[in-house]
Scaffold this motif. Structure first.
Motif, mmCIF file in Angstrom:
data_model
loop_
_atom_site.group_PDB
_atom_site.id
_atom_site.type_symbol
_atom_site.label_atom_id
_atom_site.label_comp_id
_atom_site.label_asym_id
_atom_site.label_seq_id
_atom_site.Cartn_x
_atom_site.Cartn_y
_atom_site.Cartn_z
ATOM 1 N N VAL A 1 0.832 -1.209 0.000
ATOM 2 C CA VAL A 1 0.000 0.000 0.000
ATOM 3 C C VAL A 1 0.864 1.255 0.000
ATOM 4 C CG1 VAL A 1 -1.708 1.306 1.340
ATOM 5 C CG2 VAL A 1 -1.944 -1.176 1.090
ATOM 6 N N LYS A 2 2.015 1.171 0.640
ATOM 7 C CA LYS A 2 2.896 2.341 0.714
ATOM 8 C C LYS A 2 3.417 2.767 -0.650
ATOM 9 C CE LYS A 2 7.062 -0.375 1.877
ATOM 10 N NZ LYS A 2 6.408 -1.669 2.114
ATOM 11 N N PHE A 3 3.352 1.880 -1.648
ATOM 12 C CA PHE A 3 3.815 2.234 -2.983
ATOM 13 C C PHE A 3 2.772 3.035 -3.780
ATOM 14 C CE2 PHE A 3 6.080 -1.980 -2.321
ATOM 15 C CZ PHE A 3 7.266 -1.382 -1.900
ATOM 16 N N ILE A 4 1.571 3.122 -3.279
ATOM 17 C CA ILE A 4 0.517 3.877 -3.970
ATOM 18 C C ILE A 4 0.712 5.350 -3.668
ATOM 19 C CG2 ILE A 4 -1.972 4.203 -4.210
ATOM 20 C CD1 ILE A 4 -2.359 1.336 -3.286
ATOM 21 N N SER A 5 0.677 6.178 -4.680
ATOM 22 C CA SER A 5 0.974 7.598 -4.501
ATOM 23 C C SER A 5 -0.146 8.313 -3.744
ATOM 24 C CB SER A 5 1.172 8.279 -5.860
ATOM 25 O OG SER A 5 -0.073 8.538 -6.481
ATOM 26 N N ASN A 6 0.252 9.352 -3.010
ATOM 27 C CA ASN A 6 -0.720 10.187 -2.307
ATOM 28 C C ASN A 6 -1.749 10.757 -3.269
ATOM 29 O OD1 ASN A 6 1.038 9.672 -0.223
ATOM 30 N ND2 ASN A 6 1.332 11.813 0.353
ATOM 31 N N ILE A 7 -1.276 11.232 -4.403
ATOM 32 C CA ILE A 7 -2.165 11.910 -5.346
ATOM 33 C C ILE A 7 -3.248 10.968 -5.857
ATOM 34 C CG2 ILE A 7 -2.273 12.922 -7.659
ATOM 35 C CD1 ILE A 7 0.345 14.337 -7.065
ATOM 36 N N ASP A 8 -2.858 9.750 -6.216
ATOM 37 C CA ASP A 8 -3.856 8.822 -6.744
ATOM 38 C C ASP A 8 -4.880 8.421 -5.688
ATOM 39 O OD1 ASP A 8 -3.209 7.671 -9.690
ATOM 40 O OD2 ASP A 8 -1.373 8.302 -8.715
ATOM 41 N N LEU A 9 -4.418 8.142 -4.477
ATOM 42 C CA LEU A 9 -5.366 7.792 -3.421
ATOM 43 C C LEU A 9 -6.294 8.959 -3.112
ATOM 44 C CD1 LEU A 9 -3.511 5.628 -0.738
ATOM 45 C CD2 LEU A 9 -5.445 4.979 -2.175
ATOM 46 N N GLN A 10 -5.757 10.172 -3.139
ATOM 47 C CA GLN A 10 -6.588 11.335 -2.861
ATOM 48 C C GLN A 10 -7.596 11.584 -3.982
ATOM 49 O OE1 GLN A 10 -3.691 14.387 -2.070
ATOM 50 N NE2 GLN A 10 -3.277 13.643 -0.002
ATOM 51 N N THR A 11 -7.204 11.311 -5.228
ATOM 52 C CA THR A 11 -8.148 11.455 -6.331
ATOM 53 C C THR A 11 -9.318 10.494 -6.170
ATOM 54 O OG1 THR A 11 -6.470 12.221 -7.902
ATOM 55 C CG2 THR A 11 -8.455 11.219 -8.830
ATOM 56 N N ILE A 12 -9.012 9.230 -5.884
ATOM 57 C CA ILE A 12 -10.066 8.240 -5.665
ATOM 58 C C ILE A 12 -10.955 8.663 -4.495
ATOM 59 C CG2 ILE A 12 -10.512 5.855 -4.946
ATOM 60 C CD1 ILE A 12 -7.901 5.093 -6.449
ATOM 61 N N ASP A 13 -10.324 9.080 -3.428
ATOM 62 C CA ASP A 13 -11.068 9.484 -2.230
ATOM 63 C C ASP A 13 -11.937 10.712 -2.499
ATOM 64 O OD1 ASP A 13 -11.498 9.172 0.704
ATOM 65 O OD2 ASP A 13 -10.567 11.151 0.771
ATOM 66 N N ASN A 14 -11.385 11.686 -3.194
ATOM 67 C CA ASN A 14 -12.145 12.902 -3.486
ATOM 68 C C ASN A 14 -13.367 12.607 -4.349
ATOM 69 O OD1 ASN A 14 -10.309 14.409 -2.032
ATOM 70 N ND2 ASN A 14 -9.188 15.132 -3.825
ATOM 71 N N LEU A 15 -13.232 11.694 -5.297
ATOM 72 C CA LEU A 15 -14.379 11.314 -6.125
ATOM 73 C C LEU A 15 -15.480 10.698 -5.276
ATOM 74 C CD1 LEU A 15 -12.501 9.869 -9.237
ATOM 75 C CD2 LEU A 15 -14.043 11.851 -9.244
ATOM 76 N N TRP A 16 -15.112 9.803 -4.376
ATOM 77 C CA TRP A 16 -16.104 9.194 -3.484
ATOM 78 C C TRP A 16 -16.747 10.240 -2.579
ATOM 79 C CZ3 TRP A 16 -18.571 4.714 -3.350
ATOM 80 C CH2 TRP A 16 -18.042 3.619 -4.037
ATOM 81 N N ARG A 17 -15.949 11.121 -2.041
ATOM 82 C CA ARG A 17 -16.490 12.136 -1.129
ATOM 83 C C ARG A 17 -17.440 13.079 -1.858
ATOM 84 N NH1 ARG A 17 -11.682 15.135 1.361
ATOM 85 N NH2 ARG A 17 -13.355 16.221 2.468
ATOM 86 N N ALA A 18 -17.058 13.478 -3.050
ATOM 87 C CA ALA A 18 -17.914 14.409 -3.799
ATOM 88 C C ALA A 18 -19.237 13.746 -4.172
ATOM 89 C CB ALA A 18 -17.178 14.886 -5.050
ATOM 90 N N ALA A 19 -19.176 12.527 -4.689
ATOM 91 C CA ALA A 19 -20.400 11.849 -5.137
ATOM 92 C C ALA A 19 -21.330 11.528 -3.975
ATOM 93 C CB ALA A 19 -20.045 10.574 -5.887
ATOM 94 N N SER A 20 -20.759 11.248 -2.819
ATOM 95 C CA SER A 20 -21.566 10.859 -1.657
ATOM 96 C C SER A 20 -21.917 12.041 -0.761
ATOM 97 C CB SER A 20 -20.811 9.823 -0.829
ATOM 98 O OG SER A 20 -19.634 10.397 -0.262
ATOM 99 N N LYS A 21 -21.560 13.235 -1.193
ATOM 100 C CA LYS A 21 -21.784 14.445 -0.394
ATOM 101 C C LYS A 21 -21.081 14.333 0.960
ATOM 102 C CE LYS A 21 -26.146 15.329 -2.790
ATOM 103 N NZ LYS A 21 -27.609 15.547 -2.703
ATOM 104 N N ASN A 22 -19.834 13.897 0.865
ATOM 105 C CA ASN A 22 -18.910 13.831 1.995
ATOM 106 C C ASN A 22 -19.294 12.777 3.029
ATOM 107 O OD1 ASN A 22 -16.399 14.944 2.663
ATOM 108 N ND2 ASN A 22 -17.282 16.086 4.373
ATOM 109 N N ARG A 23 -19.872 11.667 2.562
ATOM 110 C CA ARG A 23 -20.253 10.588 3.471
ATOM 111 C C ARG A 23 -19.443 9.306 3.257
ATOM 112 N NH1 ARG A 23 -24.719 10.483 6.290
ATOM 113 N NH2 ARG A 23 -25.118 8.276 5.809
ATOM 114 N N GLN A 24 -18.824 9.157 2.093
ATOM 115 C CA GLN A 24 -18.083 7.930 1.784
ATOM 116 C C GLN A 24 -16.671 8.278 1.338
ATOM 117 O OE1 GLN A 24 -19.746 5.386 2.708
ATOM 118 N NE2 GLN A 24 -21.845 6.165 2.599
#
Length: 262
Positions: free
Chosen positions: A150-173
């Motif tokens: 998991v440590k090899f996954i870049s911050n930017i990519d994980l944050q992009t995935i996370d931001n998409l989930w947060r935006a679509a779920s209205k900050n719930r997922q």
């Protein structure tokens, strides 16, 4: 026993998500644009949705598995449809403003579109496939993610995935939402899993995957995306403790509300 794998799909098989079982190491299809043997222009035209829609049943038989092993106590038990609320579900939030940044040359448009359309089950499948690719060549060869990768996954990519989930779920997922709740529960997995609705009953049995989980806006806060913890929490812990989420709380990484949540 400890879990060190994520779900993925089997090469040469056509699989529907409702027939995938959570602790099987199966091969991921080439969903994303990051691939060493195909021209980038060609791969960017690959439809993630089309790949997933081609799946069909037969996974457990092809893998030589006892289906009962997974149907009785699987993390990942009525059908998915039974989890949906009566009437029209709340529409997802807009993901239009989320930057699809990637250090690994990943194409997140299909994930973005699935989330925007409210297809959270497809988005969960695509998130899982992305993590396998991002974890590196060993994870791709093995077809699952070991927690130390998991440590090899870049911050930017994980944050992009996370931001998409947060935006679509209205900050719930999203992973950062899950981390926040995990911390609020003093990192006690039993309490945390109960709060995000991954376990049921007096004995906190894991829900059966995928049919007992909720894939729309009615899901409990922190319910998605899913991570396999049936055999242990090392993988989930590694994701939640990733540097990408060290400062990223529910209000954004710098304490202010990002534009795509306003």
């Amino acid at each position: 026993m400890q879990s060190t794998c994520l779900l993925h799909t089997h090469a040469g098989l056509h699989i529907q998500p409702q027939h995938v079982v959570p602790i099987v190491s199966l091969q991921r299809p080439s969903f994303f644009s990051h691939h060493p043997h195909c021209p980038k222009s060609q791969l960017q035209q690959t439809s993630l949705f089309g790949q997933v829609q081609k799946r069909s049943s037969g996974l457990t038989a092809a893998a030589g598995l006892d289906e009962g092993l997974f149907t009785s106590s699987s993390l990942l038990g009525p059908s998915t449809q039974s989890q949906q609320k009566a009437g029209s579900p709340e529409p997802p939030g807009s993901v239009e403003g989320v930057e699809l940044a990637s250090e690994a040359d990943m194409d997140y448009r299909e994930l973005r579109d699935a989330l925007q359309q409210g297809d959270f089950q497809l988005a969960d499948d695509l998130t899982r496939a992305a993590l396998i690719t991002l974890a590196g060549p060993d994870a791709e060869k093995r077809n699952w993610v070991y927690f130390t990768e998991v440590k090899f996954i870049s911050n930017i990519d994980l944050q992009t995935i996370d931001n998409l989930w947060r935006a679509a779920s209205k900050n719930r997922q999203g992973f950062s939402i899950q981390k926040e709740m995990w911390m609020q529960n003093s990192k006690q997995w039993t309490k945390f899993f109960k709060q995000i609705d991954w376990t049921v009953g007096e004995f906190n049995n894991y829900r059966k995957w995928p049919q007992d989980f909720t894939y729309d806006m009615s899901a409990k806060k922190g319910h998605l995306p899913l991570t396999n913890c049936l055999r242990g929490t090392q993988l989930f812990k590694a994701i939640l403790e990733h540097p990408a989420f060290e400062r990223q709380g529910s209000n954004g990484s710098n304490g202010s509300t990002p534009d795509w949540l306003q």
